[in-house]
Write an enzyme that holds these catalytic residues in place. Structure first.
Site, PDB file in Angstrom:
ATOM      1  N   GLY A 138       0.822  -1.201   0.000  1.00 40.44           N
ATOM      2  CA  GLY A 138       0.000   0.000   0.000  1.00 40.44           C
ATOM      3  C   GLY A 138       0.855   1.250   0.000  1.00 40.44           C
ATOM      4  O   GLY A 138       2.087   1.186  -0.054  1.00 40.44           O
ATOM      5  N   LYS A 193       2.980  -0.205 -10.231  1.00 41.68           N
ATOM      6  CA  LYS A 193       3.008   1.243  -9.943  1.00 41.68           C
ATOM      7  C   LYS A 193       4.425   1.787 -10.034  1.00 41.68           C
ATOM      8  O   LYS A 193       4.626   2.974 -10.320  1.00 41.68           O
ATOM      9  CB  LYS A 193       2.381   1.530  -8.578  1.00 41.68           C
ATOM     10  CG  LYS A 193       2.999   0.768  -7.407  1.00 41.68           C
ATOM     11  CD  LYS A 193       4.110   1.498  -6.726  1.00 41.68           C
ATOM     12  CE  LYS A 193       4.727   0.665  -5.625  1.00 41.68           C
ATOM     13  NZ  LYS A 193       5.812   1.359  -4.920  1.00 41.68           N
ATOM     14  N   ARG A 257      12.096   6.023  -4.929  1.00 42.28           N
ATOM     15  CA  ARG A 257      13.299   5.753  -5.733  1.00 42.28           C
ATOM     16  C   ARG A 257      12.963   5.725  -7.216  1.00 42.28           C
ATOM     17  O   ARG A 257      13.744   6.184  -8.056  1.00 42.28           O
ATOM     18  CB  ARG A 257      13.902   4.403  -5.345  1.00 42.28           C
ATOM     19  CG  ARG A 257      14.342   4.282  -3.917  1.00 42.28           C
ATOM     20  CD  ARG A 257      14.807   2.865  -3.639  1.00 42.28           C
ATOM     21  NE  ARG A 257      14.910   2.620  -2.211  1.00 42.28           N
ATOM     22  CZ  ARG A 257      15.214   1.453  -1.678  1.00 42.28           C
ATOM     23  NH1 ARG A 257      15.451   0.424  -2.462  1.00 42.28           N
ATOM     24  NH2 ARG A 257      15.293   1.298  -0.370  1.00 42.28           N
TER      25      ARG A 257
END
Length: 340
Positions: A138, A193, A257
């Protein structure tokens, strides 16, 4: 009830999760393969390379010996890079004496096989040596969890009782867990994602504004949903914490990152330079390759992923790639219908 948990991987996320568990009163042992880092955790109660400001609870122990970390454990938490999941799981299987719950908080797809992380773990740790496998994922930056910023994430398992166990293990006044039984959807959202975050970072590096950032996030979510549904996921998962929630936090923050790597690509740096500059694993780079290949295999259209793949692996110019994706044939927006 106090539980004994082995945390495998002393990176930023593994360290932050170890802190949550220890503050909840559980017995925590971190395993890692760098003696100097393990010694720092044990003697100074810090992990400066990953979370410079964090002082860890003194109850947390750390070791380079996997067998020691796994003695009498109730739960094993994998927080290692995707490329190490299979080899670490093989080692874990050799040392397990109890039948712990297996939790993983890693995000990616295995190279070559395109398998989700829970599938890899299930292959390497036989069912007779463990309880169920739970995915923890999440919108959650380790840097924010470490300072007790309010965070909500998802625990997903095919067996909801196992997800509830993990929910109870981690929940406190700053760290809230919701349960889900859609493991495919949660893992797919978690992995993909990072690809979209590379693109969002590149958009920023190119100097585009909020319109472009909104476009790549929403159309990126469409791609994630498209591939996830083809893999068997519930489309509703992608509008939850492990879908749009994780996408927002990863595509909009300098803590990410993948966003930072994409930003450097957008500014004209080559991939090798970017990875050297980062000094940490950028999961989105390898996940892009796996997702691109999987999309080809499943015949799923993923233009953003394909564009990022070409930038990373075919050395396509980022500015030109942005123009080409805008000049594609027109499409309709809504792809799924839900019956209520």
């Amino acid at each position: 009830m106090k539980q004994k948990v082995a945390v495998l991987g002393p990176g930023s996320w593994g360290t932050a999760l170890a802190q949550v568990l220890a503050e909840n009163g559980h017995e925590v042992c971190i395993w890692g393969n760098k003696p100097e880092q393990i010694d720092e955790i044990n003697t100074k109660h810090t992990n400066k390379h990953y979370l410079p400001e964090l002082i860890l609870p003194t109850s947390i122990q750390a070791t380079t010996d996997l067998a020691t970390a796994l003695v009498d454990v109730d739960a094993v938490l994998f927080v290692v890079p995707t490329k190490a999941i299979r080899s670490v799981a093989q080692e874990v299987a050799q040392h397990l004496k109890t039948k712990p719950i297996i939790i993983h908080a890693s995000k990616g797809l295995e190279q070559g096989t395109h398998k989700r992380i829970s599938e890899v773990i299930a292959e390497e740790i036989p069912a007779e040596k463990r309880q169920g496998i739970v995915v923890l994922s999440g919108p959650s930056h380790a840097e924010e969890v470490a300072v007790h910023d309010i965070t909500t994430i998802t625990a997903a398992s095919e067996n909801l009782a196992d997800a509830v166990y993990v929910q109870e293990l981690f929940m406190n006044d700053y760290f809230r867990i919701y349960t889900n039984d859609d493991v495919i959807g949660v893992e797919t959202g978690a992995a993909l994602k990072n690809i979209i975050a590379l693109g969002a970072g590149a958009i920023h590096g190119l100097g585009f504004g909020d319109n472009a950032k909104a476009a790549i996030m929403t159309r990126g979510l469409a791609e994630i949903s498209r591939l996830g549904v083809a893999m068997g996921a519930n489309p509703l998962t992608f509008i939850g914490l492990s879908g749009v929630g994780d996408l927002i936090v990863t595509c909009t923050s300098v803590h990410s990152r993948n966003w930072r790597a994409g930003n450097l690509l957008g500014k004209g740096h080559k991939l090798d330079e970017v990875l050297e500059n980062m000094g940490m694993i950028v999961e989105g780079v390898s996940t892009t390759k796996a997702a691109y290949e999987l999309a080809q295999q499943l015949e799923v259209e993923m233009p953003i992923t394909e564009t990022i793949y070409n930038v990373l692996y075919n050395d396509e110019d980022v500015q030109q790639a942005a123009k080409e994706i805008m000049l594609r044939d027109g499409k309709t927006e809504n792809e799924f219908t839900l019956d209520f």
